[in-house]
Design an enzyme around this catalytic site. Structure first.
Site, PDB file in Angstrom:
ATOM      1  N   ASP A  47       0.797  -1.168  -0.074  1.00 15.26           N
ATOM      2  CA  ASP A  47       0.005   0.084   0.014  1.00 15.26           C
ATOM      3  C   ASP A  47       0.892   1.170  -0.111  1.00 15.26           C
ATOM      4  O   ASP A  47       2.111   1.390   0.179  1.00 15.26           O
ATOM      5  CB  ASP A  47      -0.871  -0.057   1.261  1.00 15.26           C
ATOM      6  CG  ASP A  47      -0.108   0.072   2.471  1.00 15.26           C
ATOM      7  OD1 ASP A  47       0.771  -0.686   2.634  1.00 15.26           O
ATOM      8  OD2 ASP A  47      -0.791   0.612   3.464  1.00 15.26           O
ATOM      9  N   GLU A  99      -0.040  -1.521   5.774  1.00 16.68           N
ATOM     10  CA  GLU A  99       1.128  -1.064   6.665  1.00 16.68           C
ATOM     11  C   GLU A  99       0.822   0.397   7.097  1.00 16.68           C
ATOM     12  O   GLU A  99       0.811   0.704   8.147  1.00 16.68           O
ATOM     13  CB  GLU A  99       2.408  -1.125   5.900  1.00 16.68           C
ATOM     14  CG  GLU A  99       3.820  -1.084   6.806  1.00 16.68           C
ATOM     15  CD  GLU A  99       4.138   0.544   6.827  1.00 16.68           C
ATOM     16  OE1 GLU A  99       5.186   0.647   7.540  1.00 16.68           O
ATOM     17  OE2 GLU A  99       3.618   1.398   5.855  1.00 16.68           O
TER      18      GLU A  99
END
Length: 487
Positions: A79, A146
């Site tokens: 991400d 994350e």
């Protein structure tokens, strides 16, 4: 614009990264990039799984003659932080990132680039795709979400990976090896308010604080940058004697980014508008002088707008204002054990009013490499906001990563770097939330290290990655894999 980065060296890494920039991947909207990663592994004929937490794991056997080496996990996250300038039209859930080469750097047009951690993940996938590299057994772990809570790392189950060594690729300074990181925790703040009518004879103004650099609330907190929310309420606090009333506030957007912009609607008695504008100009000049080096492009503006339907009640306005002014923010303490490293910090990242629910919601991300210091900071934040009538709930706590100065992979990588470039890389801790500490909870036997190319201003539209250091990062990774110790 993405096409030009495909021709940079190492071409295999940049081609993969270029492909990643074309796939929307903001945190919590990662289905497309996860599916892409799964297909990447399967097309190579490698064992590939996507676990329940959204992590993608791809395993590649050793090259001939390297079967007796220890298994290595190359780890990154899929991400990216979705930040853009207010004048940039971009939908992070649909639009590709517009990249371009700017001298020695690759950057993006008005948005975050996603080199954090796209470059590291691209290098790991380039290892999978290579038919010429020499390496022992390799496992690539690409974690989910994350940036907003380390969900993938927290959800990774024991037993899915066979490795003995983990190499994290999420650090952002070439020539440095990271052996420890800060832990973190979120403070979620809620004020409830009642609506009040706009008094007769008042006019509405939009107060805007824009042009601040923002950035990563861990990596960049030491730079002394401005906080748009704190600046907004500095003005509101000073304007109390003018009877200025607050209708709405919209400051910051992400828990782990220093807020660059804050917008709010206030109402002012018509006869005092000129006094308010003069006050804003005075404070604007003061803040610009204070932050002349760190925030040269900051702008504070006032313009007339439509009258709001209701106002935030006067008591809550005062409580919020005083609490924000008093809220600890920035570097709280530097490390005693590692020169130049921030030990403890906090960032007032978000403050937004919601007319439908009649709430004002805020968020701070606290970081520290000392758990007790983080706990003490949490108690300070809680005290400030509870005294002002807010509810404070803590969430998302994650552990730090304790340095192991006797780490075998640390020694190996120091030797490799020295052999290739004639100097020993710095051993560092990082004031940011690497996933290593979390992953160690289910894989305590892993020997862990983190490294990466030079990335500047992550979590902001100024994010950029240095081209030459990507080349060195790749060469360092390749050389390391060739000398991984035997089992």
């Amino acid at each position: 614009m993405s096409e030009e980065i495909k021709n940079l060296e190492p071409q295999n890494v940049w081609e993969i990264f270029s492909e990643m920039t074309q796939i929307p991947r903001p945190s919590n909207h990662e289905e497309q990039i996860q599916n892409w990663a799964v297909n990447f592994g399967k097309k190579l004929g490698l064992e590939t799984i996507k676990d329940e937490a959204g992590n993608v794991i791809i395993k590649k056997p050793a090259t001939p003659g390297m079967e007796n080496r220890k298994t290595v996990v190359l780890q990154g996250h899929l991400d990216m932080v979705p930040q853009k300038n207010s004048n940039k039209v971009h939908d992070f859930q649909k639009d590709p990132i517009e990249t371009f080469v700017d001298g020695d750097w690759v950057t993006a047009n008005g948005t975050t680039l996603g080199a954090d951690n796209g470059i590291g993940s691209s290098a790991a996938m380039a290892v999978l795709a290579s038919k010429t590299l020499k390496h022992g057994p390799v496992e690539v772990l690409l974690t989910a979400t994350e940036e907003t809570g380390m969900d993938g790392a927290n959800g990774l189950k024991a037993g899915l990976l066979d490795a003995e060594i983990l190499i994290n690729t999420d650090s952002e300074d070439e020539g440095e090896l990271y052996v420890g990181c800060a832990g973190g925790e979120d403070a979620n703040i809620t004020f409830n308010y009642t609506g009040e009518e706009v008094p007769l004879g008042f006019v509405a103004l939009q107060l805007s604080v824009t042009g601040m650099k923002g950035g990563h609330s861990g990596m960049d907190i030491i730079l002394g940058r401005g906080n748009s929310i704190k600046t907004f309420f500095r003005i509101l606090n000073a304007a109390e004697e003018l009877g200025v009333r607050l209708a709405s506030i919209d400051g910051g957007s992400l828990r782990n980014a220093i807020p660059r912009e804050a917008f709010g609607v206030v109402v002012v008695e018509e006869a005092k508008v000129a006094d308010f504008i003069a006050l804003v100009d005075e404070i604007s000049d003061a803040v610009k002088a204070e932050l002349s080096v760190t925030e040269p492009d900051m702008d504070i503006a006032v313009e007339q707008t439509e009258l709001p339907t209701t106002l935030i009640d006067a008591t809550t306005q005062k409580n919020v204002t005083k609490a924000v002014v008093a809220c600890p923010n920035g570097v709280i303490r530097m490390s005693d054990s590692m020169k130049g490293l921030v030990e403890t910090s906090t960032n007032l990242a978000i403050l937004k009013s919601d007319a439908a629910s009649k709430t004002i919601n805020g968020g701070c991300l606290m970081r520290s490499s000392v758990d007790t210091a983080k706990t003490e900071l949490a108690s300070r934040l809680k005290a400030v906001f509870e005294l002002a009538g807010a509810e404070v709930i803590f969430s998302g706590a994650y552990p730090g990563w304790k340095p192991n100065m006797k780490s075998p992979i640390l020694k190996t990588m120091q030797n490799v770097y020295n052999d290739k470039w004639g100097k020993v890389p710095k051993i560092m801790g990082i004031h940011a939330g690497l996933e290593c500490g979390i992953l160690a909870q289910n894989y305590p036997h892993w020997d862990m290290i983190s490294f990466g190319p030079t990335i500047r201003f992550p979590h902001s539209p100024d994010e950029k990655v240095n081209i030459e250091t990507v080349k060195k990062f790749w060469e360092f990774l390749v050389a390391t894999l060739e000398v991984i110790p035997e089992k």
